[in-house]
Design an enzyme around this catalytic site. Structure first.
Site, mmCIF file in Angstrom:
data_model
loop_
_atom_site.group_PDB
_atom_site.id
_atom_site.type_symbol
_atom_site.label_atom_id
_atom_site.label_comp_id
_atom_site.label_asym_id
_atom_site.label_seq_id
_atom_site.Cartn_x
_atom_site.Cartn_y
_atom_site.Cartn_z
ATOM 1 N N LEU A 34 1.121 -1.164 0.067
ATOM 2 C CA LEU A 34 -0.016 0.020 -0.215
ATOM 3 C C LEU A 34 0.961 0.933 0.230
ATOM 4 O O LEU A 34 0.687 2.358 -0.479
ATOM 5 C CB LEU A 34 -0.676 -0.032 1.178
ATOM 6 C CG LEU A 34 -2.666 -0.935 0.406
ATOM 7 C CD1 LEU A 34 -3.204 -0.267 2.567
ATOM 8 C CD2 LEU A 34 -3.078 0.307 -0.024
ATOM 9 N N HIS A 35 1.984 1.136 0.615
ATOM 10 C CA HIS A 35 2.553 2.241 0.905
ATOM 11 C C HIS A 35 3.679 2.766 -0.210
ATOM 12 O O HIS A 35 3.904 4.100 -0.529
ATOM 13 C CB HIS A 35 3.402 2.337 1.635
ATOM 14 C CG HIS A 35 3.203 2.417 3.360
ATOM 15 N ND1 HIS A 35 2.232 1.744 4.331
ATOM 16 C CD2 HIS A 35 3.289 3.313 3.803
ATOM 17 C CE1 HIS A 35 1.791 2.155 5.251
ATOM 18 N NE2 HIS A 35 2.158 3.438 4.908
ATOM 19 N N GLY A 36 3.446 1.360 -1.063
ATOM 20 C CA GLY A 36 3.966 1.743 -2.996
ATOM 21 C C GLY A 36 5.876 1.248 -2.826
ATOM 22 O O GLY A 36 5.951 0.541 -1.404
#
Lengths: 468, 525
Positions: free
Chosen positions: B397-399
């Site tokens: 999700l944080h990339g």
């Protein structure tokens, strides 16, 4: 090389050298101390005591030129910054030169005399440094005073703010500085820059080579201050993203600027009279004629006053020629000393003002449009941040009051150093004396919360070496 | 805002606490644990010695004051100004949206909710336009793709899982494809992350009981939810149900205003610390102590997180949006996104991680950790799997940010090790030294509990001291891990060594301590 060629060159060198020297002499007489009297403001009084009314003080009156007095009168609060700046320049200069034969000594100031003494009459390296550091210090302290809010007339230039910070940070987030403009009042450097030009450059009209040299060095000092204005940004956002980006400008400590200027001093460029001396066209190319007319090396060994010049070795040691290294950023355009070049942001209204004030403004800007040619044609022409000088420095060894040189008699030196502060070079081979002295100094200091430092007094023996 | 998410450990930590042993061995082990904070104290004392030297010339304190003053002048004003310019329009839009909704809902009969959704969507869109400009189109495109993906829910529970995988996967894909080319992706990433979380939660919520309960929300409701002004720009995640609950404001404006003010003040304070104070202190201690440099740099990172969190809180308050989960709502500040006081003075790493970003924690717990770990009495392997799964999802999700991956995995391991060890110690010593705060006098199961003992008893102080040591250790870990995240997350990948420099300087101390914790745990149990 063809002998006749050399002969011709030498002949030309002699001719042009002679003429340049005579010109230098001439302008020393006429332009002596023109733009430099204001330095005396440093000794006028403590910055704290200065009230806005004090521009009428007779000491200041005699120190400043009419235009400078007007500037001080029109910008209340600026006087304190000027005094601070001048003192800053002196102490920084003395710090940078503490280990050299010339240690940036100032004389007891009396009216009508130059603060740094007669050395300023010569267009040598030391003089170039003095001009640059004083101009830089004024820019710096005015900008600082602006941000502190002590100068009433320098308002924050809100035209600089981006319309909305959000609009920038996307683009600026990676490309960095590209299109970010700072907000708030942190662009006071613009005011400092402008004020310094008006104030410091007052007497220098750029009519002769010496005045051009002064102008160039003043500009260089300001350019260094401007270059040390750093943009700092910080991203805030979820998971290390850059949703909100805030940026601000920060003016570096003056010591950094002093260090940079000292480096430029070491690599200063010697410039010479050119045929295009009076050319005001900024784009005047280096004339091949002028460039080829003088092939004498820049270490100045052929200059007539040979009694005063350094020996070749010492010269190298003292001056460490390295123009090539230091000129790395003088890309072709920067030969032109366009006032706005270093940072287009700094003088936002230059265009507007120019338009408003018409001709006068145009003339003033031309003052900075000139090209100095290096004495040694193989060197690059000086860049906007380089210091320039006209003649080699005296050796500073012997006292010569006529030239304002104190000599190195009685100076302390470092026995072990091989550099300029070593006893060999510092004492010019006259020898030195070894003394043991008992020094009382504070030691074993402890810090008591808060905020007091208690120390004992210790007696230690120290050996000092003093030049004969 | 969120490098956390392993908090889940806390859930099972308290589940099984058995194994009674004798107290003999633990004394030695305690010594070992105390040894670690001591080593950290050495840093500290080293730093103070240096400070004295600085002060010796009598200018140290003055110099520090001067520098602080200088940085204040050049930095605070522009920072605060820019933050204000950024926040003020968003706050106004939130208030406007709230006002419109209020006016509309005061009609006699609410025929349709669509206008309310539209208000939210429109205000959110304007906020995004102000924030990202024309890149808004890209976000809208992604939102449309999301709505198409939402149709997968017609498949039921399985569809929700596919949706989650596709969303996270596509996020990663965007990073891979867009990030390289677009310089502005770092700005969009955070926004898109929240959108993805909302999508996934929507999918799981709608299919909660195995069947598709409600209709898939219509486009207006969907857009209103995704781009609600309170949460679109800065997060945090809120569930669809919560969004629907708060469509019509309940609190009075006066309450909101009263809560808004401290939020704004703290927001400015946090940005000042993050931009100006912490870097200045870090500079000042630059030559004396590496630990202090790490600490101040990490403080800059932390307060940056507080800043974003508090700013988001202000938006939540302004639009009267509440958060899901345990009602972590303070009277003064409204809904809480993070709890800085618990982070700056943590009881343990896992409690710190739980307080870092409460909504994100809630999301991970609800949608990732809980489904992965079906029963309370599951095996240890299953739990580990759930933790790993949580870690993986939050990382994705944080990339694509290597630093965050590293920090997250370190945090997970450190928190896990500390919790295990402390639980073991607690049961061995029968003392309240677990990673979580004892629930109080009556419910605390240990006999040596500070809340039960009087001040003058030895065990009271011993327990206190133990917990203090763990706190000090957590502070050190926090500085150690946080410092890596300093600076733009942009040039990562090119020079991997630059951001690991601090860790090298510290000799990877934290990681060794973490390893030591595990070894110690195995040794004891």
């Amino acid at each position: 090389m063809d002998i006749s060629y050399i002969f011709v060159i030498c002949l030309m060198a002699l001719c042009s050298g002679g003429s340049s020297l005579s010109q230098v002499e001439g302008k020393q007489k006429s332009g002596r101390g023109r733009g430099s009297m204001w330095w005396g403001i440093a000794k006028v009084g403590e910055p704290n005591n200065i009230t806005p009314i004090m521009y009428m003080d007779p000491a200041i009156h005699s120190t400043l030129r009419r235009k400078q007095r007007r500037l001080v009168r029109d910008n209340p609060g600026v006087l304190g910054a000027l005094v601070k700046g001048a003192n800053l320049a002196i102490s920084e200069c003395q710090h940078q030169f503490r280990n050299r034969r010339w240690n940036c000594s100032t004389r007891n100031f009396s009216r009508g005399k130059n603060l740094f003494g007669k050395i300023v009459d010569r267009g040598c390296r030391e003089t170039s440094f003095i001009y640059a550091i004083t101009s830089a210090a004024v820019t710096h302290s005015i900008a600082r005073a602006c941000s502190e809010g002590t100068i009433e007339s320098c308002t924050c230039d809100y035209s600089h703010q981006s319309r909305s910070p959000q609009a920038n940070h996307q683009a600026g987030s990676v490309a960095g500085v590209r299109d970010w403009e700072w907000g708030g009042c942190s662009d006071n450097i613009g005011f400092g820059f402008k004020f310094s030009r008006e104030f410091v450059d007052t007497g220098e009209r750029g009519r002769n080579l010496r005045e051009k040299m002064n102008l160039h060095n003043n500009e260089a000092g300001r350019a260094h201050v401007q270059a040390e204005m750093r943009q700092e940004c910080k991203c805030h956002g979820m998971s290390g993203s850059c949703t909100v980006k805030t940026c601000w400008m920060r003016l570096a400590n003056f010591r950094v600027i002093g260090d940079n200027l000292k480096a430029r001093f070491d690599g200063a460029t010697r410039v010479q009279v050119t045929n295009s001396l009076r050319a005001t066209n900024a784009l005047a190319p280096v004339s091949p004629n002028a460039a080829g007319s003088n092939s004498v090396g820049s270490n100045g060994l052929i200059i007539p006053q040979s009694g005063l010049v350094y020996g070749e070795e010492e010269e190298r040691m003292l001056n460490d020629h390295m123009p090539d290294i230091l000129l790395e950023n003088s890309h072709p355009i920067s030969k032109i000393h366009h006032p706005n070049m270093p940072s287009p942001n700094s003088l936002p209204q230059a265009g507007q003002r120019g338009g408003r004030n018409g001709r006068r403004q145009g003339r003033k800007h031309n003052r900075y449009h000139f090209q100095l040619n290096p004495h040694n044609p193989e060197h690059k022409p000086p860049g906007s941040k380089d210091l320039v000088y006209l003649e080699p420095s005296p050796s500073f060894c012997e006292k010569n009051l006529r030239q304002g040189i104190l000599g190195t008699h009685g100076r302390q030196c470092n026995e072990t150093s091989l550099g300029v502060d070593g006893c060999g070079l510092m004492c010019c081979g006259r020898g030195y004396r070894r003394d043991e002295v008992v020094v009382v100094e504070r030691c074993a200091c402890t810090f008591h919360w808060c905020c007091e430092v208690k120390c004992k007094l210790c007696r230690t023996k120290k050996v000092i070496y003093t030049c004969l | 805002m969120d490098y956390q998410y392993f908090e889940e450990e806390s859930d099972y930590i308290d589940l099984d606490e058995e194994e009674e042993d004798d107290d003999v061995e633990t004394a030695g082990s305690l010594d070992h644990r105390f040894g670690q904070p001591n080593s950290e104290d050495d840093y500290y004392f080293g730093g103070e010695d240096e400070m004295e030297e600085l002060v010796v010339d009598g200018h140290g304190v003055l110099e520090l004051a001067g520098r602080l003053l200088e940085s204040m002048q050049s930095c605070v004003q522009p920072s605060v100004l820019q933050v204000m310019q950024y926040v003020a329009p968003m706050l106004l839009l939130c208030l406007l949206c709230r006002l419109l909704c209020l006016l509309y809902s005061q009609r006699r009969r609410l025929t349709s909710l669509a206008p309310l959704h539209l208000f939210h969507f429109a205000c959110g869109l304007i906020i995004l336009q102000l924030t990202v400009g024309y890149r808004l189109l890209l976000l809208l495109l992604l939102a449309a793709v999301g709505y198409l993906l939402l149709q997968l829910l017609r498949l039921g529970r399985r569809g929700a899982q596919v949706l989650a995988v596709l969303t996270v996967g596509s996020q990663f894909l965007y990073e891979l494809l867009i990030w390289r080319r677009r310089s502005d992706w770092p700005q969009l990433r955070g926004i898109q992350m929240v959108v993805n979380m909302k999508l996934i939660s929507l999918g799981f919520d709608l299919t909660a009981s195995g069947q598709l309960q409600a209709r898939i929300p219509g486009p207006f409701a969907y857009l209103g939810y995704i781009y609600s002004p309170a949460t679109c720009a800065l997060g945090p995640w809120v569930s669809f149900g919560c969004y629907m609950d708060c469509l019509v404001p309940r609190n009075s404006c006066l309450v909101s205003l009263r809560r808004l003010l401290p939020n704004v003040v703290f927001c400015v304070l946090a940005v000042t610390v993050s931009n100006c104070l912490a870097p200045a202190l870090s500079d000042f201690f630059g030559d004396s102590s590496h630990f202090l440099v790490m600490y101040w740099d990490a403080l800059s990172v932390r307060s940056s997180h507080y800043f974003v969190g508090i700013m988001a809180q202000a938006l939540l308050v302004a639009s009267d949006q509440r958060l899901d989960g345990a009602t972590k709502e303070s009277d003064m500040l409204g809904p809480l996104i993070s709890q800085p006081w618990r982070i700056e003075w943590p009881r343990s790493i896992s409690s710190l991680v739980r307080s870092w970003n409460i909504p994100m924690h809630e999301w991970l717990k609800r949608y990732i950790y809980a489904p992965c770990k079906p029963t309370a009495s599951s095996s240890r392997g299953r739990t580990l799997l759930a933790v790993l799964c949580t870690y993986l999802v939050s990382s994705l999700l944080h990339g694509m940010d290597l630093r965050i991956y590293l920090v997250l995995i370190s945090l997970a391991l450190l928190a896990e090790g500390e919790s295990l060890l402390r639980r073991q110690l607690a049961s061995l010593l029968n003392a309240c030294v677990t990673a979580n705060l004892c629930p109080g006098k009556e419910r605390c199961r240990y006999s040596h509990c500070p809340s039960k003992r009087r001040l003058n008893s030895l065990s009271y102080w011993l327990v206190r001291l133990t917990n203090l040591a763990f706190t000090a250790l957590a502070i050190f870990h926090l500085a150690y891990l946080g410092v890596v995240l300093l600076g733009d997350g942009l040039e990562v990948g090119e020079d991997g060594d630059s951001f690991l420099w601090h860790w090298q300087q510290a000799g990877y101390l934290s990681h060794y301590i973490g390893l030591g914790t595990f070894v110690l745990y195995l040794f004891i149990s």
